[in-house]
Write a protein that holds these residues in place. Structure first.
Motif, PDB file in Angstrom:
ATOM      1  N   LEU A  66     -25.545   2.784  -3.172  1.00 17.81           N
ATOM      2  CA  LEU A  66     -24.322   2.615  -3.965  1.00 17.81           C
ATOM      3  C   LEU A  66     -24.002   1.138  -4.162  1.00 17.81           C
ATOM      4  CD1 LEU A  66     -22.037   5.398  -2.395  1.00 17.81           C
ATOM      5  CD2 LEU A  66     -23.285   5.483  -4.571  1.00 17.81           C
ATOM      6  N   ALA A  67     -24.186   0.335  -3.115  1.00 20.11           N
ATOM      7  CA  ALA A  67     -23.898  -1.096  -3.229  1.00 20.11           C
ATOM      8  C   ALA A  67     -24.837  -1.784  -4.214  1.00 20.11           C
ATOM      9  CB  ALA A  67     -24.005  -1.752  -1.853  1.00 20.11           C
ATOM     10  N   GLN A 120     -19.499  -1.520  -5.964  1.00 22.27           N
ATOM     11  CA  GLN A 120     -18.080  -1.199  -5.793  1.00 22.27           C
ATOM     12  C   GLN A 120     -17.749  -1.313  -4.305  1.00 22.27           C
ATOM     13  OE1 GLN A 120     -15.769  -0.470  -8.173  1.00 22.27           O
ATOM     14  NE2 GLN A 120     -17.320  -0.864  -9.755  1.00 22.27           N
ATOM     15  N   ARG A 121     -17.011  -2.351  -3.970  1.00 18.41           N
ATOM     16  CA  ARG A 121     -16.758  -2.648  -2.559  1.00 18.41           C
ATOM     17  C   ARG A 121     -16.007  -1.517  -1.860  1.00 18.41           C
ATOM     18  NH1 ARG A 121     -15.443  -8.344   0.036  1.00 18.41           N
ATOM     19  NH2 ARG A 121     -15.016  -7.674   2.170  1.00 18.41           N
ATOM     20  N   GLN A 122     -15.024  -0.944  -2.554  1.00 18.05           N
ATOM     21  CA  GLN A 122     -14.224   0.094  -1.896  1.00 18.05           C
ATOM     22  C   GLN A 122     -15.055   1.318  -1.557  1.00 18.05           C
ATOM     23  OE1 GLN A 122     -13.888  -1.075  -4.908  1.00 18.05           O
ATOM     24  NE2 GLN A 122     -13.186   0.431  -6.427  1.00 18.05           N
ATOM     25  N   TRP A 123     -16.074   1.628  -2.358  1.00 14.57           N
ATOM     26  CA  TRP A 123     -16.954   2.746  -2.035  1.00 14.57           C
ATOM     27  C   TRP A 123     -17.690   2.483  -0.723  1.00 14.57           C
ATOM     28  CZ3 TRP A 123     -19.891   4.063  -7.256  1.00 14.57           C
ATOM     29  CH2 TRP A 123     -18.937   4.319  -8.268  1.00 14.57           C
ATOM     30  N   VAL A 124     -18.176   1.250  -0.597  1.00 15.17           N
ATOM     31  CA  VAL A 124     -18.960   0.901   0.584  1.00 15.17           C
ATOM     32  C   VAL A 124     -18.072   0.844   1.825  1.00 15.17           C
ATOM     33  CG1 VAL A 124     -20.429  -0.874   1.617  1.00 15.17           C
ATOM     34  CG2 VAL A 124     -20.662  -0.329  -0.825  1.00 15.17           C
ATOM     35  N   GLU A 125     -16.879   0.272   1.687  1.00 16.86           N
ATOM     36  CA  GLU A 125     -15.975   0.174   2.838  1.00 16.86           C
ATOM     37  C   GLU A 125     -15.568   1.548   3.353  1.00 16.86           C
ATOM     38  OE1 GLU A 125     -12.618  -2.343   2.601  1.00 16.86           O
ATOM     39  OE2 GLU A 125     -13.777  -4.139   2.067  1.00 16.86           O
ATOM     40  N   TYR A 126     -15.523   2.518   2.466  1.00 15.32           N
ATOM     41  CA  TYR A 126     -15.194   3.878   2.882  1.00 15.32           C
ATOM     42  C   TYR A 126     -16.150   4.348   3.980  1.00 15.32           C
ATOM     43  CZ  TYR A 126     -15.328   8.987   2.676  1.00 15.32           C
ATOM     44  OH  TYR A 126     -15.354  10.327   3.003  1.00 15.32           O
ATOM     45  N   PHE A 127     -17.430   4.013   3.822  1.00 14.68           N
ATOM     46  CA  PHE A 127     -18.431   4.457   4.800  1.00 14.68           C
ATOM     47  C   PHE A 127     -18.418   3.597   6.059  1.00 14.68           C
ATOM     48  CE2 PHE A 127     -20.100   6.120   0.772  1.00 14.68           C
ATOM     49  CZ  PHE A 127     -20.297   7.437   1.129  1.00 14.68           C
ATOM     50  N   CYS A 128     -17.868   2.370   5.973  1.00 16.16           N
ATOM     51  CA  CYS A 128     -17.824   1.503   7.154  1.00 16.16           C
ATOM     52  C   CYS A 128     -16.923   2.070   8.251  1.00 16.16           C
ATOM     53  CB  CYS A 128     -17.333   0.106   6.766  1.00 16.16           C
ATOM     54  SG  CYS A 128     -18.502  -0.814   5.737  1.00 16.16           S
ATOM     55  N   ARG A 179     -21.826   4.667   8.892  1.00 15.79           N
ATOM     56  CA  ARG A 179     -21.143   3.426   9.254  1.00 15.79           C
ATOM     57  C   ARG A 179     -22.132   2.249   9.284  1.00 15.79           C
ATOM     58  NH1 ARG A 179     -18.978   5.353  13.357  1.00 15.79           N
ATOM     59  NH2 ARG A 179     -20.459   4.642  14.935  1.00 15.79           N
ATOM     60  N   ASP A 180     -23.281   2.465   9.903  1.00  9.73           N
ATOM     61  CA  ASP A 180     -24.276   1.383   9.977  1.00  9.73           C
ATOM     62  C   ASP A 180     -24.773   0.989   8.590  1.00  9.73           C
ATOM     63  OD1 ASP A 180     -23.929   1.582  12.655  1.00  9.73           O
ATOM     64  OD2 ASP A 180     -25.876   2.510  13.083  1.00  9.73           O
ATOM     65  N   GLY A 181     -25.021   2.000   7.732  1.00  8.25           N
ATOM     66  CA  GLY A 181     -25.462   1.699   6.374  1.00  8.25           C
ATOM     67  C   GLY A 181     -24.387   0.976   5.588  1.00  8.25           C
ATOM     68  N   GLY A 182     -23.133   1.394   5.776  1.00  5.88           N
ATOM     69  CA  GLY A 182     -22.031   0.730   5.089  1.00  5.88           C
ATOM     70  C   GLY A 182     -21.885  -0.723   5.516  1.00  5.88           C
ATOM     71  N   LEU A 183     -21.949  -0.983   6.820  1.00 11.81           N
ATOM     72  CA  LEU A 183     -21.844  -2.359   7.308  1.00 11.81           C
ATOM     73  C   LEU A 183     -23.009  -3.217   6.802  1.00 11.81           C
ATOM     74  CD1 LEU A 183     -20.779  -1.667  11.009  1.00 11.81           C
ATOM     75  CD2 LEU A 183     -19.325  -2.526   9.156  1.00 11.81           C
ATOM     76  N   GLU A 184     -24.206  -2.638   6.806  1.00 12.27           N
ATOM     77  CA  GLU A 184     -25.378  -3.359   6.287  1.00 12.27           C
ATOM     78  C   GLU A 184     -25.171  -3.740   4.827  1.00 12.27           C
ATOM     79  OE1 GLU A 184     -28.896  -5.167   5.813  1.00 12.27           O
ATOM     80  OE2 GLU A 184     -28.417  -4.250   7.749  1.00 12.27           O
ATOM     81  N   ALA A 185     -24.732  -2.784   3.997  1.00  6.77           N
ATOM     82  CA  ALA A 185     -24.511  -3.043   2.575  1.00  6.77           C
ATOM     83  C   ALA A 185     -23.383  -4.039   2.365  1.00  6.77           C
ATOM     84  CB  ALA A 185     -24.201  -1.728   1.856  1.00  6.77           C
ATOM     85  N   ASP A 234     -18.019 -12.555   2.965  1.00  7.91           N
ATOM     86  CA  ASP A 234     -16.748 -13.277   2.938  1.00  7.91           C
ATOM     87  C   ASP A 234     -15.980 -13.032   4.230  1.00  7.91           C
ATOM     88  OD1 ASP A 234     -15.768 -10.667   2.682  1.00  7.91           O
ATOM     89  OD2 ASP A 234     -15.552 -10.821   0.501  1.00  7.91           O
ATOM     90  N   ALA A 235     -14.783 -13.595   4.312  1.00  8.98           N
ATOM     91  CA  ALA A 235     -13.984 -13.512   5.533  1.00  8.98           C
ATOM     92  C   ALA A 235     -13.604 -12.078   5.869  1.00  8.98           C
ATOM     93  CB  ALA A 235     -12.730 -14.374   5.382  1.00  8.98           C
ATOM     94  N   ARG A 236     -13.311 -11.274   4.839  1.00  7.57           N
ATOM     95  CA  ARG A 236     -12.916  -9.892   5.101  1.00  7.57           C
ATOM     96  C   ARG A 236     -14.070  -9.106   5.731  1.00  7.57           C
ATOM     97  NH1 ARG A 236      -9.748  -5.628   4.269  1.00  7.57           N
ATOM     98  NH2 ARG A 236     -10.673  -3.670   3.549  1.00  7.57           N
ATOM     99  N   THR A 237     -15.277  -9.280   5.196  1.00  2.33           N
ATOM    100  CA  THR A 237     -16.434  -8.580   5.767  1.00  2.33           C
ATOM    101  C   THR A 237     -16.660  -9.003   7.213  1.00  2.33           C
ATOM    102  OG1 THR A 237     -17.510  -8.401   3.604  1.00  2.33           O
ATOM    103  CG2 THR A 237     -18.920  -8.195   5.533  1.00  2.33           C
TER     104      THR A 237
END
Length: 919
Positions: A757-758, A763-771, A779-785, A792-795
């Motif tokens: 998806l990334a 789409q950042r919000q899609w990826v953060e959903y899985f984090c 969760r691991d895939g979301g953090l990797e993506a 950035d600072a938020r990540t």
């Protein structure tokens, strides 16, 4: 001479010093030489000769050391002590004794003896043990032969040596001068060889090979047959056989070559992967060493190109030392001296380049016999052999103790290092160099297909040359076209044809050469996989003849075709002579490009192939692995409207409603790759792109028919993900997909879904959903993506919070690793230190900072790519420490030292664990 200076200073004169030393050593040397039973008269004569011989050696040392009237008193005294200790070394007296018997003097023995002298002064930069050895041997021979009383004895010894030399050689004996050999190596291999490339006036002649050499990594092939590298990707046998290969950690290839535990090595690699460059740089490293002692004691690199060795005819029986003695080569060695050196442990490194360049199987087998015999005759000599992986048969060489290592493509760091060196060396204007370097680096980073090509050193060099004049094409097919033009311009057909066929020479231009090679490539590709990149001379002549007759209407086509093929025998161009009347492209990439170009020419220009015929070609070959590159490159060269029709046709061939989750989907995979090749994705119809995208997404989301299909579905999805990365976020028609928190039903695919998806939608919000998912895989895939696309600072804060809230090691492991990868700063180091005594990952990362041993010892499978680590709170078993040390190349007698050093770095005794063994 310094004798007068020493007398003035009140120091023992050099002459007196020599006389005293000779008196002390002469008896020992005479006995060692086997002359202890001589009569008193003969012993006296020999003693006088020995004094003269030692005086000659002292005079030579005095000259090489640069002693004169300006030398300081303390330096003279220090040098006198060192020389005295040097001459008393047993290996020096043994060497002088051997000279009396007519044997060769090894300069390495003198150099090693000097190293053994305590507090020996530093030698001058131009000091040469080889020069001393050569001149001393000559002077000692003159003195020895000038003694009338001993002539009969020495003549008898000399007759024996002469008989031995006559038995091994006819004609004058080559010299054994290592200084001359070093210069010959530098002259033969020191320059970067770009003779097969048209550099268009750019001055590359001054570029030295070592100045742009970037060593790669290598993986050992011990646990599988190298032929499995040739099997199609996705083949079940390949997947199973290569598992140990891909699980191991790559090693720096120079480390592999320097590993004394690897006495016999085979370095395998693809065309253009740098095999020959590696061996040449190993030899040049020795030749360039200005330290006389170090070069004299280092293993002597004997570099033999097996293609030349195979062409050498020897009626009395071939061997490598006979070749170095007799062949009319760029340098010759005295066979007897070489034989003696080869029997000394660690004195010779035999470098055999290009086993695959002996094309005839029978001739290649004979060369393997010679290698086998050499390894038996000289067990103390190290051997490094290179070969392409295609056609390599390891069985017999493994029986002789050879271990196989495969050169890996350049990684990102190595590509960056090469680009930096290349632009520093080949540009005089530093600003222009940096501008061009950045342009090429950006082109590689922005295009995955180009990045894949850049891993090959030959193709990366071609890119650098093209980039000097113009921006690198983003399209892979266009890049191949530019690289091919560079090679075609250097195929100097005019020079060959001008004298015999002046009316034809001007007509064989770039267009005609390309047309000929298109015909040749099509012939090779359609002949079947067993004959890929291979064509017999007669068939090649026939193809050229047909082109000259039909296209250029040239009546002497046969003779001209013979002349052009004969030229290929003498020098390699883009098409090269392989031996045994066989020819091939210098790299299979060019075969695939020209074959694709021929189909495109038939389709767009000749119109002998219509769209239906083109689609039929895809139907016929879309499931054949050796056609994948050709079919992809066709899509990269035709107009986007036709590329779209091909992609649409391939997509329609797939019926996902009947898919069981484990059956291969070659048409769908090829369709995605073909989309990645299209010149302008904006010109691909959105519906074609959206239909393909939905089919790929369905492969992620479909539920397999049973659990046994889970792992197979993951393999198929991983292949689709790799292809999707080449398309990226410019996928046409991607707005058709609406994200509603869809999830794959196969847990094996959960990790890959947010990464996909990334890549496509970003789409950042899609990826953060899985984090923040309850599933660790999501969760691991979301953090990797997230870390890969939004650094950035938020990540970073999300990763830190994930670590701090982690309930156990499994939860914090991926986040720690991502922080160390994308934010390798002090803040991350402090965070790792907070956890490293209890965190498997933290201990691994801190151990990795210490050494390769520290990296491997905390892995459950040392050297593998599996993210599985030892709990630092538990003792590390001795057998695991031994395995990690072996993987890191640490000899058994150094393991305890490595354990102590790593324990001090970690802050606890790793054999006891972080809780019980704090230091």
């Amino acid at each position: 001479m310094v004798s007068g200076v020493l007398t003035t200073l009140g120091i023992v004169t050099w002459t007196a010093f020599g006389q005293d030393l000779a008196q002390e050593l002469v008896k020992e040397i005479i006995i060692k030489a086997g002359f202890g039973s001589l009569s008193l008269l003969h012993r006296d004569a020999l003693a006088k000769a020995m004094k003269k011989i030692i005086k000659e050696l002292l005079d030579l040392l005095e000259y090489e050391l640069g002693l004169d009237e300006d030398t300081e008193r303390e330096e003279l005294i220090q040098m006198q002590r060192a020389v005295s200790a040097f001459l008393k070394q047993p290996e020096v007296t043994d060497s002088i004794a051997a000279l009396l018997q007519g044997e060769q003097l090894d300069s390495a023995v003198l150099a090693q003896a000097w190293q053994h002298v305590l507090d020996a002064p530093q030698l001058p930069q131009d000091f040469s043990w080889q020069r001393i050895s050569k001149r001393f041997s000559h002077k000692a021979g003159e003195i020895r032969n000038s003694i009338p009383e001993l002539k009969a004895i020495f003549a008898q010894n000399a007759a024996v040596k002469a008989d031995e030399a006559l038995a091994s050689s006819i004609g004058p004996q080559p010299d054994f001068d290592l200084d001359v050999y070093a210069k010959a190596l530098l002259k033969k291999f020191g320059r970067l060889n770009l003779d097969c490339l048209d550099t268009d006036g750019a001055s590359y002649n001054a570029v030295r090979l070592w100045s742009v050499f970037v060593p790669q990594s290598a993986r050992e092939c011990e646990k599988f047959q190298p032929r499995h590298l040739e099997l199609p990707k996705g083949d079940e046998e390949r997947q199973e056989q290569l598992r140990p290969y891909f699980e191991q950690q790559p090693r720096p290839v120079l480390e592999v070559c320097a590993d004394q535990q690897l006495q016999r090595l085979v370095i395998l690699g693809d065309p253009g992967s740098g095999k020959s460059t590696l061996l040449r740089c190993l030899a040049l490293e020795w030749a360039r060493d200005e330290d006389a002692t170090r070069r004299a004691t280092a293993p002597l690199p004997l570099l033999i190109e097996l293609r030349d060795y195979n062409q050498w005819e020897c009626l009395s029986g071939k061997s490598f030392i006979a070749y170095l003695h007799h062949a009319r080569n760029w340098h010759r060695f005295n066979q007897n001296a070489l034989d003696a050196l080869l029997h000394r442990p660690g004195r010779v490194l035999l470098l055999l380049d290009g086993l695959d360049e002996i094309f005839d199987p029978q001739q290649r087998e004979l060369a393997v016999n010679d290698i086998f015999r050499f390894s038996n005759d000289y067990p103390d000599a190290r051997i490094i052999l290179t070969s392409r992986v295609v056609g390599y048969k390891p069985e017999r060489l493994r029986d002789a103790g050879f271990r196989d290592f495969m050169l890996q493509d350049f990684d990102e760091g190595q590509i960056e290092a090469f680009l930096k060196l290349w632009h520093q060396i080949t540009f005089s204007d530093h600003e222009e160099a940096e501008r061009k370097r950045q342009r090429l680096a950006k082109a590689i980073a922005d295009s995955r297909p180009i990045k894949l090509l850049a891993g090959n050193p030959l193709l990366l060099t071609l890119m650098a040359i093209i980039n000097r004049k113009e921006e690198l094409p983003r399209n892979r097919a266009r890049l191949y076209e530019k690289a091919a033009e560079l090679l075609l311009q250097q195929w100097d057909t005019e020079a060959k044809l001008l004298s015999d066929f002046p009316s034809l020479s001007a007509e064989i231009d770039l267009r005609a050469k390309a047309a000929i090679l298109r015909k040749v490539a099509l012939e090779m590709q359609t002949a079947g996989s067993n004959a890929a990149n291979l064509i017999q001379g007669e068939r090649l002549i026939k193809l050229i003849e047909e082109y000259l007759l039909t296209e250029l209407r040239f009546p002497q086509a046969r003779k001209a075709a013979n002349a052009l093929v004969e030229q290929l025998r003498q020098r390699n161009f883009i098409l090269c002579f392989l031996g045994s009347d066989s020819y091939g492209f210098v790299h299979r990439t060019f075969l695939e490009y020209f074959c694709a170009a021929e189909f495109v020419d038939q389709f767009e220009k000749k119109r002998s192939l219509d769209i239906d015929g083109l689609l039929a070609l895809y139907d016929q070959h879309c499931r054949e692995d050796d056609w994948q590159e050709v079919l992809r490159l066709i899509c990269g060269q035709v107009d986007e409207s036709f590329a779209g029709k091909i992609i649409e046709h391939l997509t329609e061939r797939v019926d996902l409603e009947k898919w069981d989750g484990e059956t291969e989907l070659p048409e769908l995979l090829l369709a995605v790759w073909c989309l990645s090749e299209a010149g302008n994705l904006n010109l691909i119809e959105e519906k074609i792109g959206s239909d393909l995208l939905l089919s790929v997404i369905n492969c992620f989301l479909v539920e397999p028919i049973n659990e046994s299909c889970h792992s197979r579905q993951r393999e198929i999805v991983e292949q689709l993900l790799d292809a999707a990365k080449a398309v990226g976020n410019k996928w046409p028609g991607k707005t058709v997909f609406h994200f509603d928190k869809q999830r794959p039903k196969n847990s094996f695919i959960e990790y890959l879904w947010p990464i996909f998806l990334a890549i496509i939608f970003q789409q950042r919000q899609w990826v953060e959903y899985f984090c923040f998912s309850d599933s660790c895989s999501f969760r691991d895939g979301g953090l990797e993506a997230l870390a890969a696309h939004w650094q950035d600072a938020r990540t970073r804060q999300i990763l830190i919070e994930r670590i701090q809230r982690a309930e156990n090691e499994t939860f914090c492991c991926p986040a720690l690793k991502l922080l160390s990868t994308y934010w390798p700063d002090e803040k991350t180091s402090q965070l790792i230190k907070e956890f490293y005594t209890i965190s498997n990952t933290g201990a691994f990362l801190v151990g990795k900072q210490h050494s390769r041993f520290g990296e491997f010892v905390f892995q459950q499978y040392p050297g593998s790519n599996f993210d599985m680590w030892h709990d630092p709170r538990q003792p590390i078993p001795p057998e695991h420490i031994q395995e990690a040390a072996e993987e890191a190349g640490i000899p058994p007698d150094k393991i305890d030292e490595a354990v102590r050093s790593l324990s001090a770095h970690m802050g606890w005794d790793i054999t006891k664990g972080s809780l019980a063994g704090k230091l």
